[in-house]
Design a protein around this motif. Structure first.
Motif, short mmCIF file in Angstrom:
data_model
loop_
_atom_site.label_atom_id
_atom_site.label_comp_id
_atom_site.label_asym_id
_atom_site.label_seq_id
_atom_site.Cartn_x
_atom_site.Cartn_y
_atom_site.Cartn_z
N GLU A 185 11.27 4.51 -2.02
CA GLU A 185 12.14 5.14 -3.00
C GLU A 185 12.34 4.27 -4.24
OE1 GLU A 185 16.68 6.91 -3.59
OE2 GLU A 185 16.08 6.15 -1.62
N ARG A 195 0.95 7.44 0.95
CA ARG A 195 2.13 7.90 1.68
C ARG A 195 3.02 8.82 0.85
NH1 ARG A 195 4.49 2.39 3.71
NH2 ARG A 195 3.61 1.77 1.73
N HIS A 225 18.02 12.95 0.54
CA HIS A 225 17.72 12.03 1.62
C HIS A 225 17.75 12.79 2.94
CE1 HIS A 225 19.09 9.23 -1.56
NE2 HIS A 225 18.12 8.48 -1.05
N HIS A 256 14.71 13.28 6.44
CA HIS A 256 13.78 12.46 7.21
C HIS A 256 12.97 11.58 6.25
CE1 HIS A 256 11.11 11.25 10.42
NE2 HIS A 256 10.07 11.71 9.75
N LEU A 257 12.66 12.14 5.09
CA LEU A 257 12.00 11.42 4.00
C LEU A 257 12.86 11.58 2.75
CD1 LEU A 257 8.35 12.67 4.64
CD2 LEU A 257 9.24 10.39 5.14
N PRO A 292 8.52 7.92 2.04
CA PRO A 292 9.40 7.24 3.00
C PRO A 292 10.49 6.46 2.26
CG PRO A 292 7.08 6.81 3.47
CD PRO A 292 7.14 7.49 2.15
N TYR A 293 11.58 6.18 2.95
CA TYR A 293 12.71 5.46 2.35
C TYR A 293 12.27 4.15 1.70
CZ TYR A 293 16.45 8.48 4.04
OH TYR A 293 17.30 9.53 4.23
N THR A 307 13.12 12.95 -1.07
CA THR A 307 12.51 13.86 -2.04
C THR A 307 13.14 13.59 -3.40
OG1 THR A 307 12.19 15.55 -0.34
CG2 THR A 307 12.05 16.27 -2.64
#
Length: 193
Positions: A141, A189, A160, A162-163, A137-138, A165
């Motif tokens: 990061e 998560r 960037h 929905h999540l 999730p953001y 990577t």
């Protein structure tokens, strides 16, 4: 443990009036090696032979360039293998001195030229790297970036959506511990595609 070279090293050997100009240098792959050999042919147009051996990324090669089969490239390749080298190109430019050395003399000359160049070369341990991806999730990061930095991982790309990577490469022996640290900090998560 495999090794590579910190820098190029050259050495000249004279055997019965023939000059053997040896060079060992780090290279990434076969195309890079072929470019180096082409440059040597251009720089030494009067040379009788430009023989070479390569150990790079599972790509090995031994080229005699007109010398009797197995008297130049193969002995040079064996010297590289004996020193457990990876990502290294060995070249020898030979200027013929008018005296034939015979098969045994050629093997000794090419072997000695490369071995003597390696004798003064600085060997560096080769650390194999692996590429991994992590999806978080953001909010996580920044944590992943810090973990990558602490592990000396190289961030290759960030997407960037929905999540987030994050794709990175890291030294192989550090890959699993890094994943565990990220998993622990992300509390389940983090996803590993």
């Amino acid at each position: 443990m495999p090794f590579s070279l910190a820098a190029s090293v050259a050495h000249e050997l004279v055997v019965r009036k023939s000059r053997f100009i040896a060079c060992v240098q780090p290279v990434a792959d076969r195309p890079t090696a072929l470019a180096v050999v082409a440059q040597l042919r251009t720089a030494h147009p009067d040379a009788a032979h430009v023989c070479w051996a390569l150990m790079a990324g599972g790509q090995s090669a031994a080229v005699d360039d007109g010398e009797p089969s197995g008297t130049a490239g193969r002995p040079m390749l064996e010297v590289l293998r004996h020193h457990d080298l990876e990502g290294v190109l060995a070249t020898v430019v030979r200027y013929f001195g008018g005296v034939k050395l015979g098969a045994g003399g050629l093997v000794r000359a090419y072997t000695d030229a490369i071995a003597q160049a390696l004798h003064v070369a600085e060997l560096t341990p080769l650390q194999r790297r692996t590429v991994q991806s992590c999806v978080v999730p953001y909010a996580l990061e920044g944590m992943v970036r810090r973990q990558l930095q602490q592990a000396d991982a190289t961030l290759l790309s960030v997407e960037h959506g929905h999540l987030v990577t994050l794709r990175y490469d890291v030294v192989e022996h550090e890959a699993v511990p890094l994943m565990q640290r990220i998993n622990d900090a992300a509390q389940g998560r983090a996803v590993w595609p």
